[in-house]
Design an enzyme around this catalytic site. Sequence first.
Site, mmCIF file in Angstrom:
data_model
loop_
_atom_site.group_PDB
_atom_site.id
_atom_site.type_symbol
_atom_site.label_atom_id
_atom_site.label_comp_id
_atom_site.label_asym_id
_atom_site.label_seq_id
_atom_site.Cartn_x
_atom_site.Cartn_y
_atom_site.Cartn_z
ATOM 1 N N GLY A 93 144.275 -24.304 98.125
ATOM 2 C CA GLY A 93 143.759 -25.477 98.406
ATOM 3 C C GLY A 93 144.343 -26.816 97.939
ATOM 4 N N GLU A 94 145.391 -26.846 96.898
ATOM 5 C CA GLU A 94 145.699 -27.785 96.098
ATOM 6 C C GLU A 94 147.383 -28.002 96.140
ATOM 7 O OE1 GLU A 94 142.420 -29.239 92.911
ATOM 8 O OE2 GLU A 94 142.146 -27.132 93.509
ATOM 9 N N GLY A 147 136.134 -28.266 105.113
ATOM 10 C CA GLY A 147 137.153 -28.609 106.163
ATOM 11 C C GLY A 147 138.327 -27.631 105.987
ATOM 12 N N GLY A 163 145.171 -18.351 96.142
ATOM 13 C CA GLY A 163 144.372 -19.739 96.577
ATOM 14 C C GLY A 163 145.377 -20.809 96.841
#
Length: 707
Positions: free
Chosen positions: A666-667, A469, A664
């Site tokens: 993502g978090e 997603g 990155g």
Amino acid sequence: MTTVTTAHKNAVGTAHTRVEGRDKVTGAARYAGEVPFADLAHGWLVLSTVARGRIREIDTAPVLGLPGVLAVLDHRNAPRVETDYAGLMGSKPDPTCAVFQHDRVPHLGWPVALVVAETSEQAREAAEALVVHYEQEPHDVDFTGEHPDAYALDGHMPAVAEKGDLDAELAASAVVLDAEYTTPEEHHNPMEPHAATARWEDGRLEVVDSNQGATWVVGELASLFSLDPASVRVRSEHVGGGFGSKGVRAHQVAAVMAATVLQRPVRVVLTRRQMFSLAGYRSPTVQRVRLGADAEGRLRALEHRSVSLTSTVHEFVEPSAGVARVMYDADAHHTANRVVRLDVPTPTWMRAPGEAPGSFALEAALDELAEKCGIDPIELRLRNEPDKGPVSGLPFAGRDLPACFREGARRFGWADRDPRPGLRRDGRWLLGTGTAAASFHAGAMPSTATVTAHPDGTFTVRIAAADIGTGARTALTLIAADALRVPPERVRVRIGDSDFGPAMIAGGSMGTRSWAWAVTAAADELRDRLALGTGVPAEGITVRSDTTAAIGALAPAERHSFGAQFAEVAVDVTTGEVRVRRMLGIFAAGRIVNPLTARGQFEGGMVWGISMALHEEAIRDRATGGHVGADLAGYHVATHADVPDIEADWIEDADPRDPVGIKGIGEIGIVGAAAAIANAVWHATGVRHRSLPIRPDRVILAGGPSA
Ligand code: MOS
């Protein structure tokens, strides 16, 4: 002949809608639970209704006589599996996924049987009719934090890191803060429930699944069933969210068992309620933070101790105390992660494991220290910027936290802020603002990719990536286009198939970076080959990459993304309502591949932060050992009405050690977000809320300045 010198502008860095967006909104995109199979049978898991004990009897016979029922698998007849192996990250697997191997019940919601029938409805009806008798034993699900049996547990980091004399530095500090913070049990709840279909075909096991990494699932299933990994294929084309919960779990293993026994395709789908027991979750935490600073706010002592829980069958630690090892230095620096074992399901990775709850405690503590020192909370953080990893001693591979705070403060209007709490009113609302720092590990893991040039001038990229997603498929399309120096329209990216070769999972904020590296390496070599000008044969020219050596050669460094979170809240201390009015996050998180989906990723994390600060909490009933309200009615998550004006943006931060410049994203969006909100609630009310979520009852009981 293919020309590869077509003029193009960089695709990376330009907003691009999802390449599979039309398929998703028209329903053409198939998810694991809806891919059609001929002769498909349906399995339904039966979960224990006791929290601890032993299965005494299972009344299978009446259920086998129900319409459509094909089989009941339980510990007496299910195929045996192997659990003595090193899985992902070198650790043994959570035996919760090794279903039906014994009669022990270690928690409520433990899988005790699979009922297989011709239709999903028949399987469900029969599963609900199956009577299981237990010898029940007393259970303990009560998490209180510090406990005589708590023990230090290494996870993806050492449990304990200590330097300096903590007591001496605390004693010598001009200002000391000592506070305890708690966070509750939280659940991932991806939109798409876990689902898998398993079948044997031509001697190969094929699993169509919803997961965060086909390579991961192949590895676990091959080990569990003692198969050659080459004889297992896992496909996962579209995934509706994972957040750490979609690895190998009971349903895939149960589906493989049933497909093996029945020799026909079997699908097992988890219900939302079953996910609360079987999909993993974030452990609650009790965290103690002690800070000592000199009069200028420079840290002399930093202690962060976190206790989380794990199950009796598997060790997992929520490493909340790890955040300070990267964020702040002090002469005495002690951090420790400990766990208590209880009769509960095993927790797992959940978006920003460690950092999400850890940053709440640490960044709230920094805010309290700033208040005590009479120093602006941003200034306090800037004074404590380390020049190398506080615990590792390694150089930072980029650390632009100050720039995030400067840009965020400018855009949020921080300079005008009156630091005194409880002063601003808007009718019944008290208003306040807060800030917090964010960080998350940035890394890359070995992956393989192939890129094929076709005679018509188009290209196909194949990599066992997972787009859960995030927009990874689209990001890889842009990356491949730039590497091949063609427009994105000439690139097709195929993902989610273990037959494409081993690749990193969508996890640890490392997916896109790891895959991009492999795709770039293959594309670069292919471009060199095409430059030789020998033409492209009908079958195309395919180049395969493997980034194991390149990633292994990276110099050691403290690699992280950073960010600054800002929040404004309105609090009504009479009704207990907390409304977030606006949020701003500014991130230094490497080169941003697709601003459109990247913004969604950051903002999604920040919405999780609202949810974590104000809503999310899974309550366990002490008597039964199970959840109260294990569904999206009982478990509150932030919805549209809770989410205000959110803005996420970033500063230039390309990582020179990465071929594409990625770190990155993502978090990191969730990290610090709950702390910024909690700090804003203090600024509004003058009351510190150290336990999440900041529920209306807590706000009412804590009160605020008198009107
Ligand atoms: Mo993430 S918790 O690494 O899926």
